[in-house]
Design a protein around this motif. Structure first.
Motif, PDB file in Angstrom:
ATOM      1  N   PHE A  19       0.839  -1.193   0.000  1.00 53.43           N
ATOM      2  CA  PHE A  19       0.000   0.000   0.000  1.00 53.43           C
ATOM      3  C   PHE A  19       0.875   1.244   0.000  1.00 53.43           C
ATOM      4  O   PHE A  19       1.858   1.320   0.728  1.00 53.43           O
ATOM      5  CB  PHE A  19      -0.921  -0.004   1.226  1.00 53.43           C
ATOM      6  CG  PHE A  19      -1.935  -1.114   1.172  1.00 53.43           C
ATOM      7  CD1 PHE A  19      -3.174  -0.906   0.569  1.00 53.43           C
ATOM      8  CD2 PHE A  19      -1.649  -2.357   1.691  1.00 53.43           C
ATOM      9  CE1 PHE A  19      -4.105  -1.930   0.497  1.00 53.43           C
ATOM     10  CE2 PHE A  19      -2.573  -3.393   1.630  1.00 53.43           C
ATOM     11  CZ  PHE A  19      -3.803  -3.173   1.031  1.00 53.43           C
ATOM     12  N   VAL A  20       0.518   2.199  -0.847  1.00 51.35           N
ATOM     13  CA  VAL A  20       1.226   3.464  -0.934  1.00 51.35           C
ATOM     14  C   VAL A  20       0.206   4.569  -0.663  1.00 51.35           C
ATOM     15  O   VAL A  20      -0.846   4.611  -1.297  1.00 51.35           O
ATOM     16  CB  VAL A  20       1.857   3.660  -2.332  1.00 51.35           C
ATOM     17  CG1 VAL A  20       2.514   5.023  -2.446  1.00 51.35           C
ATOM     18  CG2 VAL A  20       2.844   2.550  -2.633  1.00 51.35           C
ATOM     19  N   SER A  21       0.523   5.431   0.293  1.00 54.29           N
ATOM     20  CA  SER A  21      -0.364   6.553   0.616  1.00 54.29           C
ATOM     21  C   SER A  21       0.228   7.848   0.087  1.00 54.29           C
ATOM     22  O   SER A  21       1.428   8.098   0.218  1.00 54.29           O
ATOM     23  CB  SER A  21      -0.548   6.662   2.133  1.00 54.29           C
ATOM     24  OG  SER A  21      -1.167   5.495   2.624  1.00 54.29           O
ATOM     25  N   LEU A  22      -0.632   8.664  -0.516  1.00 51.63           N
ATOM     26  CA  LEU A  22      -0.207   9.939  -1.082  1.00 51.63           C
ATOM     27  C   LEU A  22      -1.105  11.042  -0.540  1.00 51.63           C
ATOM     28  O   LEU A  22      -2.288  10.828  -0.286  1.00 51.63           O
ATOM     29  CB  LEU A  22      -0.313   9.915  -2.606  1.00 51.63           C
ATOM     30  CG  LEU A  22       0.425   8.785  -3.334  1.00 51.63           C
ATOM     31  CD1 LEU A  22      -0.011   8.716  -4.776  1.00 51.63           C
ATOM     32  CD2 LEU A  22       1.920   8.996  -3.242  1.00 51.63           C
ATOM     33  N   GLU A  23      -0.525  12.232  -0.388  1.00 54.49           N
ATOM     34  CA  GLU A  23      -1.283  13.387   0.081  1.00 54.49           C
ATOM     35  C   GLU A  23      -0.998  14.552  -0.856  1.00 54.49           C
ATOM     36  O   GLU A  23       0.162  14.845  -1.150  1.00 54.49           O
ATOM     37  CB  GLU A  23      -0.859  13.732   1.509  1.00 54.49           C
ATOM     38  CG  GLU A  23      -1.667  14.830   2.126  1.00 54.49           C
ATOM     39  CD  GLU A  23      -1.304  15.035   3.575  1.00 54.49           C
ATOM     40  OE1 GLU A  23      -0.975  16.195   3.922  1.00 54.49           O
ATOM     41  OE2 GLU A  23      -1.327  14.069   4.358  1.00 54.49           O
TER      42      GLU A  23
END
Length: 193
Positions: free
Chosen positions: A162-166
């Motif tokens: 999982f990769v989280s981006l903001e």
């Protein structure tokens, strides 16, 4: 009765080839196929049959032949000069096999051709931060919207990563502009060819 046994052995051989070549089953070996399906055959005769069927199957799979293409291909192969092509019985076995396994072989070839993980899922939301932004990423002192995105990536047979981006509003606009540029490039290439 002998014809039925020969057809079963040939079907088993094609399934064995598919297990080796397309489904990455290392338990299926040439020795196993010979001992189980053609125990009476001379080693050189079995190897010749195996290589012929493997070559034909690879040609059929590489072209992802539909039933009409398959019929033309096998008809041409059976008429090959010098007897190197399949017999009518072998052509019939290839047709039966391909009819039942085409989609699975195609899926396997697609999976084998991917070098990078594929996108399995994407979730997103937009948050509004409080005025002195101590929000999730500390993106600034303004209270503007923040887009949060989570990508689920993975390769076949492996667990997801999982990769989280903001993104703040400016980053969202930048990403949309880059995507628009990519689409324009694709359109130019497509319309040129």
């Amino acid at each position: 009765m002998a014809e039925v046994e020969a057809a079963k052995a040939l079907g088993g051989l094609l399934n064995g080839i598919a297990q080796q070549v397309y489904y990455n089953n290392s338990d299926i070996t040439e020795e196993l196929l010979k001992s189980e399906l053609y125990p009476e055959a001379a080693p050189e005769d079995f190897r010749s049959l195996l290589e012929k069927m493997k070559g034909l199957l690879k040609s059929i799979a590489a072209a992802d032949m539909d039933p009409v293409q398959l019929e033309f291909f096998l008809t041409a192969q059976t008429r090959k000069q010098g007897g190197g092509g399949p017999t009518p019985e072998q052509a019939a076995a290839l047709t039966r096999f391909w009819k039942s396994q085409r989609l699975r072989v195609r899926e396997s070839l697609l999976n084998q051709s991917r070098w990078e993980p594929g996108l399995r899922g994407l979730s997103w939301r937009v948050d509004l931060q409080a005025a002195h932004g101590t929000g999730t990423g500390g993106t600034g002192d303004h209270g503007g919207p923040v887009a949060l995105m989570e990508l689920e990536l993975g390769r076949p047979g492996q667990d997801s990563e999982f990769v989280s981006l903001e993104f703040d509003e400016a980053k969202v606009a930048e990403v949309l502009k880059k995507m628009s540029d990519i689409q324009e490039s694709i359109d130019r290439i497509v319309h040129r060819s």
